[in-house]
Design an enzyme around this catalytic site. Structure first.
Site, PDB file in Angstrom:
ATOM      1  N   HIS A 221       0.853  -1.209   0.000  1.00  0.00           N
ATOM      2  CA  HIS A 221       0.000   0.000   0.000  1.00  0.00           C
ATOM      3  C   HIS A 221       0.873   1.238   0.000  1.00  0.00           C
ATOM      4  CE1 HIS A 221      -3.173   2.812   1.215  1.00  0.00           C
ATOM      5  NE2 HIS A 221      -3.989   1.898   0.734  1.00  0.00           N
TER       6      HIS A 221
ATOM      7  N   ASP B 258      -7.996  -5.283  -0.514  1.00  0.00           N
ATOM      8  CA  ASP B 258      -8.380  -6.066  -1.700  1.00  0.00           C
ATOM      9  C   ASP B 258      -8.023  -7.539  -1.597  1.00  0.00           C
ATOM     10  OD1 ASP B 258      -7.355  -3.123  -3.272  1.00  0.00           O
ATOM     11  OD2 ASP B 258      -9.422  -3.871  -3.241  1.00  0.00           O
TER      12      ASP B 258
HETATM   13  C1  SDX Z   1      -6.019   0.394  -3.061  1.00  0.00           C
HETATM   14  O1  SDX Z   1      -4.225   4.802  -1.907  1.00  0.00           O
HETATM   15  C2  SDX Z   1      -5.216   4.188  -1.392  1.00  0.00           C
HETATM   16  O2  SDX Z   1      -5.669   4.517  -0.345  1.00  0.00           O
HETATM   17  C3  SDX Z   1      -5.791   3.072  -2.239  1.00  0.00           C
HETATM   18  C4  SDX Z   1      -6.826   2.211  -1.562  1.00  0.00           C
HETATM   19  C5  SDX Z   1      -8.097   2.974  -1.319  1.00  0.00           C
HETATM   20  O3  SDX Z   1      -8.868   2.559  -0.423  1.00  0.00           O
HETATM   21  O4  SDX Z   1      -8.376   3.919  -2.091  1.00  0.00           O
HETATM   22  O5  SDX Z   1      -6.344   1.721  -0.317  1.00  0.00           O
HETATM   23  C6  SDX Z   1      -7.208   1.027  -2.420  1.00  0.00           C
HETATM   24  O6  SDX Z   1      -5.717   0.759  -4.159  1.00  0.00           O
HETATM   25  C7  SDX Z   1      -5.215  -0.618  -2.297  1.00  0.00           C
HETATM   26  C8  SDX Z   1      -3.962  -1.099  -3.101  1.00  0.00           C
HETATM   27  C9  SDX Z   1      -4.444  -2.127  -4.120  1.00  0.00           C
HETATM   28  N1  SDX Z   1      -3.382  -2.486  -5.055  1.00  0.00           N
HETATM   29  C10 SDX Z   1      -2.816  -3.708  -4.995  1.00  0.00           C
HETATM   30  O7  SDX Z   1      -3.043  -4.547  -4.135  1.00  0.00           O
HETATM   31  C11 SDX Z   1      -1.871  -3.982  -6.154  1.00  0.00           C
HETATM   32  C12 SDX Z   1      -0.616  -4.668  -5.617  1.00  0.00           C
HETATM   33  N2  SDX Z   1       0.078  -3.690  -4.781  1.00  0.00           N
HETATM   34  C13 SDX Z   1       1.041  -2.890  -5.455  1.00  0.00           C
HETATM   35  O8  SDX Z   1       0.976  -2.726  -6.810  1.00  0.00           O
HETATM   36  C14 SDX Z   1       1.641  -1.799  -4.604  1.00  0.00           C
HETATM   37  O9  SDX Z   1       1.800  -2.249  -3.329  1.00  0.00           O
HETATM   38  C15 SDX Z   1       0.942  -0.463  -4.583  1.00  0.00           C
HETATM   39  C16 SDX Z   1       0.673   0.039  -5.966  1.00  0.00           C
HETATM   40  C17 SDX Z   1      -0.345  -0.559  -3.821  1.00  0.00           C
HETATM   41  C18 SDX Z   1       1.900   0.475  -3.904  1.00  0.00           C
HETATM   42  O10 SDX Z   1       3.048   0.454  -4.714  1.00  0.00           O
HETATM   43  P1  SDX Z   1       4.340   1.246  -4.255  1.00  0.00           P
HETATM   44  O11 SDX Z   1       3.999   2.663  -4.019  1.00  0.00           O
HETATM   45  O12 SDX Z   1       5.460   0.937  -5.173  1.00  0.00           O
HETATM   46  O13 SDX Z   1       4.612   0.559  -2.846  1.00  0.00           O
HETATM   47  P2  SDX Z   1       5.850   0.776  -1.999  1.00  0.00           P
HETATM   48  O14 SDX Z   1       6.547   2.066  -2.321  1.00  0.00           O
HETATM   49  O15 SDX Z   1       5.437   0.539  -0.599  1.00  0.00           O
HETATM   50  O16 SDX Z   1       6.822  -0.438  -2.476  1.00  0.00           O
HETATM   51  C19 SDX Z   1       7.979  -0.701  -1.700  1.00  0.00           C
HETATM   52  C20 SDX Z   1       8.657  -1.847  -2.383  1.00  0.00           C
HETATM   53  C21 SDX Z   1       8.924  -1.579  -3.856  1.00  0.00           C
HETATM   54  O17 SDX Z   1      10.099  -2.292  -4.192  1.00  0.00           O
HETATM   55  P3  SDX Z   1      11.488  -1.429  -4.237  1.00  0.00           P
HETATM   56  O18 SDX Z   1      11.288  -0.347  -5.259  1.00  0.00           O
HETATM   57  O19 SDX Z   1      11.721  -0.897  -2.825  1.00  0.00           O
HETATM   58  O20 SDX Z   1      12.528  -2.459  -4.666  1.00  0.00           O
HETATM   59  O21 SDX Z   1       7.826  -3.017  -2.337  1.00  0.00           O
HETATM   60  C22 SDX Z   1       7.563  -3.462  -3.631  1.00  0.00           C
HETATM   61  C23 SDX Z   1       7.801  -2.289  -4.559  1.00  0.00           C
HETATM   62  O22 SDX Z   1       8.175  -2.762  -5.832  1.00  0.00           O
HETATM   63  N3  SDX Z   1       6.160  -3.886  -3.660  1.00  0.00           N
HETATM   64  C24 SDX Z   1       5.755  -5.120  -3.927  1.00  0.00           C
HETATM   65  C25 SDX Z   1       4.352  -5.079  -3.794  1.00  0.00           C
HETATM   66  N4  SDX Z   1       3.961  -3.844  -3.465  1.00  0.00           N
HETATM   67  C26 SDX Z   1       5.104  -3.100  -3.377  1.00  0.00           C
HETATM   68  N5  SDX Z   1       6.411  -6.240  -4.259  1.00  0.00           N
HETATM   69  C27 SDX Z   1       5.638  -7.351  -4.475  1.00  0.00           C
HETATM   70  N6  SDX Z   1       4.317  -7.386  -4.358  1.00  0.00           N
HETATM   71  C28 SDX Z   1       3.632  -6.271  -4.027  1.00  0.00           C
HETATM   72  N7  SDX Z   1       2.310  -6.317  -3.931  1.00  0.00           N
END
Ligand code: SDX
Length: 394
Positions: free
Chosen positions: A270, A328
């Site tokens: 998130h 989700d």
């Molecule tokens: C919603 O914003 C909101 O409030 C949204 C929401 C709402 O109610 O409106 O809460 C609803 O959208 C929830 C999120 C739903 N999306 C997913 O579940 C999709 C899978 N999750 C990801 O795509 C991701 O976690 C995000 C898009 C939600 C956040 O992405 P970020 O901003 O890149 O997350 P981060 O900065 O915390 O990531 C840190 C690290 C990164 O790696 P590095 O660059 O440090 O090497 O963790 C990795 C990311 O690549 N990472 C993941 C991951 N999520 C982040 N690796 C594997 N699996 C994942 N799911």
């Protein structure tokens, strides 16, 4: 004390804006609607009470609740001419495409009668949106399965009415299971608002130009559709189905950790929560409740989800990056068990989030200092240079 940032109408680099509606503490996993914890609102209240709270800032008195419920209930029908819109969609169109088109079209039916500078008109528009979204969503579902539209029933509460419009057929009496209606209502409350997420920021930006609220909500629906945002519930269930069995989990955990693999664990991670999403806990409890009510003893998808969560939460990659299940992760299993196809999952999210979008739009429109949003950019393109005519370009 909630943090207050100076709201810069120009959406400057911080992108921070000031709001009184929802507070999230990502490190502690806290979510408050107007100061009330989500755990308490989903325990005792109902979704329309949460709608009143998000819109007006206080929990309603009994009289206010009755009046609000009655006003919403009496606006659940849509203009009969709007039903013709559905005939123009392909049967296999994604229901989110139908939602974007149909909600946007509400502007063609109500916009010119709404003066958004008038508080009373803003209230009417807000209530109309909350009232009509479930009806439009149910119609999108019925159209996709070739069944006749079911009219709203004023003797049912909000969630029960929605389930009835989705699953009743004219040929026979359909009794909504009260436990499933309660679960649906709680799922709506969990998704009602979430501060300045991508789709809410889209609604605010569209609204800052003075666009009518129906068009702004349509923009929010379009943004929510993405798999990184509201589309994640559909993507998470598809992922669990693709994993299929518990023994295949390690392969997907490895892929999620592989920087060269674009695969991510859907329903995990998130932008704000670096702790367990408080909504995910309530969603998991609701999932177990729904499966139990429906007599579903062992759902292979739930088995995979619970084991996937257990393995991920003990894996140093997810611990170090503070990745936890988000709302989700369990919602898809619950909605599938309730009878919804995966294509409807994000539609349900949009129905629930409408009040958050509208409350945030209303807060922004009522802020006298509000100017049109104008995100800033850091230009990294070519320096100024002179034009070269085509014949000299070789
Ligand atoms: C919603 O914003 C909101 O409030 C949204 C929401 C709402 O109610 O409106 O809460 C609803 O959208 C929830 C999120 C739903 N999306 C997913 O579940 C999709 C899978 N999750 C990801 O795509 C991701 O976690 C995000 C898009 C939600 C956040 O992405 P970020 O901003 O890149 O997350 P981060 O900065 O915390 O990531 C840190 C690290 C990164 O790696 P590095 O660059 O440090 O090497 O963790 C990795 C990311 O690549 N990472 C993941 C991951 N999520 C982040 N690796 C594997 N699996 C994942 N799911």
């Amino acid at each position: 004390k909630t943090g207050h940032f100076t709201y810069d109408p120009g959406f400057t680099s911080t992108g921070a804006c000031e709001s009184k509606i929802t507070y999230i503490d990502g490190d502690k996993g806290v979510l408050l609607y107007r100061g009330y914890p989500i755990e308490q609102l989903t325990l005792d209240g109902d979704y329309l009470e949460t709608c009143y709270l998000l819109l007006y800032g206080e929990l309603p008195t009994k009289a206010q609740k009755q009046q609000f419920d009655r006003h919403i209930t009496r606006h659940t029908m849509i203009h009969e001419q709007m039903t013709r819109f559905f005939q123009g969609y392909r049967r296999d169109a994604h229901p989110m495409a139908v939602m974007v088109g149909t909600v946007g079209a509400l502007s063609a039916f109500y916009h010119d009668s709404i003066d958004i500078s008038d508080p009373h008109q803003r209230m009417i528009a807000s209530h109309r949106m909350i009232a009509k979204m479930p009806t439009i969503a149910a119609m999108a579902y019925k159209y996709s399965i070739g069944q006749p539209f079911i009219f709203p029933k004023n003797d049912l509460d909000y969630a029960a009415n929605f389930l009835h419009m989705c699953f009743a057929v004219p040929a026979e009496e359909y009794k909504v299971n009260p436990i499933l209606a309660r679960a649906m209502d709680r799922i709506f409350t969990l998704h009602a608002d979430h501060e300045q997420n991508a789709s809410t920021s889209t609604v605010r930006l569209a609204g800052s130009s003075g666009a009518n609220p129906f068009a702004c909500i349509a923009a929010g629906i379009a943004c929510l559709w993405g798999p990184a945002h509201g589309g994640a519930n559909e993507a998470a269930l598809n992922m669990l189905a693709e994993i299929g069995t518990v023994d295949r989990i390690p392969e997907y955990i490895a892929r999620a950790k592989d920087k060269n693999d674009p695969f991510r664990l859907m329903g995990f991670g998130h932008r704000v929560y670096k702790n367990y999403d408080p909504r995910a806990k309530i969603m998991q409890q609701t999932c177990h409740e729904v499966l139990q009510t429906l007599g579903i003893k062992d759902d292979p998808l739930l088995d995979v989800a619970v084991e996937l969560e257990r393995i991920a939460l003990s894996d140093e990659y997810f611990i170090e990056k503070k990745l936890y299940p988000n709302i989700d992760f369990y919602s898809g299993i619950t909605l599938k068990a309730m009878g919804f196809p995966t294509s409807m999952f994000t539609v349900l999210f949009a129905v629930a989030r409408t009040v958050g979008w509208i409350a945030q739009w209303k807060e922004m429109v009522e802020d006298p200092s509000q100017k049109i949003g104008r995100p800033r950019q850091l230009y990294i393109g070519a320096p100024q240079r002179d034009y070269v005519s085509l014949d000299k370009r070789g």
